[in-house]
Design a protein around this motif. Structure first.
Motif, PDB file in Angstrom:
ATOM      1  N   HIS A  58       0.892  -1.176  -0.014  1.00 13.01           N
ATOM      2  CA  HIS A  58      -0.022  -0.060  -0.033  1.00 13.01           C
ATOM      3  C   HIS A  58       0.834   1.215   0.166  1.00 13.01           C
ATOM      4  N   GLN A  94      -8.235   3.882  -0.245  1.00 13.64           N
ATOM      5  CA  GLN A  94      -7.322   3.405  -1.019  1.00 13.64           C
ATOM      6  C   GLN A  94      -6.633   2.251  -0.829  1.00 13.64           C
ATOM      7  N   HIS A  98      -7.888  -0.594  -6.198  1.00 11.60           N
ATOM      8  CA  HIS A  98      -9.082   0.452  -5.633  1.00 11.60           C
ATOM      9  C   HIS A  98      -9.231   1.536  -6.829  1.00 11.60           C
ATOM     10  N   ASP A 100      -9.836   5.536  -7.672  1.00  9.37           N
ATOM     11  CA  ASP A 100      -9.560   6.991  -6.994  1.00  9.37           C
ATOM     12  C   ASP A 100     -10.323   8.053  -7.916  1.00  9.37           C
ATOM     13  N   HIS A 104     -10.287  12.896  -4.994  1.00  9.76           N
ATOM     14  CA  HIS A 104      -9.483  12.343  -3.941  1.00  9.76           C
ATOM     15  C   HIS A 104      -8.176  13.413  -4.157  1.00  9.76           C
ATOM     16  N   GLU A 242      -5.785   1.818  -9.335  1.00  3.66           N
ATOM     17  CA  GLU A 242      -4.431   1.359  -8.686  1.00  3.66           C
ATOM     18  C   GLU A 242      -4.489  -0.040  -8.400  1.00  3.66           C
ATOM     19  N   GLY A 269     -12.513   7.517  -2.475  1.00  6.64           N
ATOM     20  CA  GLY A 269     -11.721   6.132  -2.840  1.00  6.64           C
ATOM     21  C   GLY A 269     -12.490   5.239  -2.147  1.00  6.64           C
TER      22      GLY A 269
END
Length: 279
Positions: A58, A94, A98, A100, A104, A242, A269
């Motif tokens: 992450h 996020q 996920h 965005d 965001h 992403e 998100g």
């Protein structure tokens, strides 16, 4: 899954298959769109989504996920036995693969609940730079890469979803491998470039884009706590995805992508379920 029930989804599929796959002919006057569903059962469905759990890769500023079992089939371990299984999840929006939305990064632009279902089912374009990334983890996609794609496959369709294949997702679920940080604390992973994103969003008028890394920008830039490319994408009032995966299982052109996600009010998100339908 509600998106399968929507007429919008089936109309989009119908339009795609009638244009791109004439063997799937459907009488538009029949009023029976279930023919589309029946015919796509022989096509490949490729999951482009990582399974998320605590400890996954992450963005460096995100806290880890926590999961608590609130109710279980049988009592024990501090839970209430209620005959059903229910968990409590705590994670940032996020998280994992996920979406965005524009809000965001850009105040006043669209939040998750303002993204139309029409934007969730799109022609999929895959720009493959994985061999160049293998040679140089700091590689960013160039306009020549895009022009080479168009020379081979034709013009990138307006309204499409463009995914950047780097094979970086093969490093999942190792956070250190995904960040690829050197002894000076600088991350080295590939990304987009301004020239390519400008071309895609302003000349080809694509609807969305996505990538396998944790960020739109390459690791060297993110290590400076700068996000100019993500800011640009979201400033176009378009969304991005992403931490995609399995792009190596999808052809460069000819597939559909489905990007499904919840509808939180003013959402900034959320994890998504993303998959491709491949002829």
């Amino acid at each position: 899954m509600s998106i399968w029930k929507s007429g919008i989804f089936l109309v989009c599929l119908c339009s795609f298959f009638l244009i791109s796959l004439p063997v799937l002919a459907v009488d538009p006057g029949s009023g029976n769109l279930t023919q589309i569903w029946e015919q796509i059962q022989d096509y490949r469905f490729v999951d482009l989504t990582h399974t998320f759990e605590p400890g996954i890769p992450h963005w460096k500023g995100d806290p880890d996920e926590t999961v608590e079992t609130l109710y279980s089939y049988e009592p024990g371990n501090g839970t209430l036995g209620s005959g059903f299984y229910m968990q409590y999840y705590c994670h940032v929006g996020q998280w994992g693969t996920h979406v965005d939305p524009p809000a965001h990064f850009i105040k006043g632009l669209r939040t998750l609940d303002q993204i139309s279902p029409r934007e969730m089912i799109l022609p999929l374009v895959v720009i493959d730079i994985h061999e160049k990334v293998y040679q140089n983890p700091d590689y960013v996609v160039t306009i020549n890469d895009v022009k080479d794609w168009e020379e081979k496959n034709g013009q990138i369709p307006e309204g499409s979803f463009v995914a950047l294949r780097t094979d970086w997702s093969k490093r999942w679920p190792d956070q250190d491998e995904m960040q690829n940080t050197d002894s000076f604390g600088v991350a080295h992973y590939p990304g987009w470039s301004q020239e390519v994103l400008t071309y895609l969003y302003e000349q080809r008028n694509i609807t969305a884009s996505g990538h396998e890394t944790t960020d739109t920008d390459p690791g060297i830039v993110v290590s400076q706590d700068k996000y100019p490319l993500e800011t640009y994408v979201l400033s176009q009032n378009k969304y991005q995805v992403e931490l995609l995966t399995n792009l190596d299982q999808v052809s460069e052109v000819g597939a559909l992508i489905v990007v499904a996600f919840p509808k939180p009010l003013d959402g900034s998100g959320f994890p998504a379920r993303v998959f491709a339908i491949c002829p």
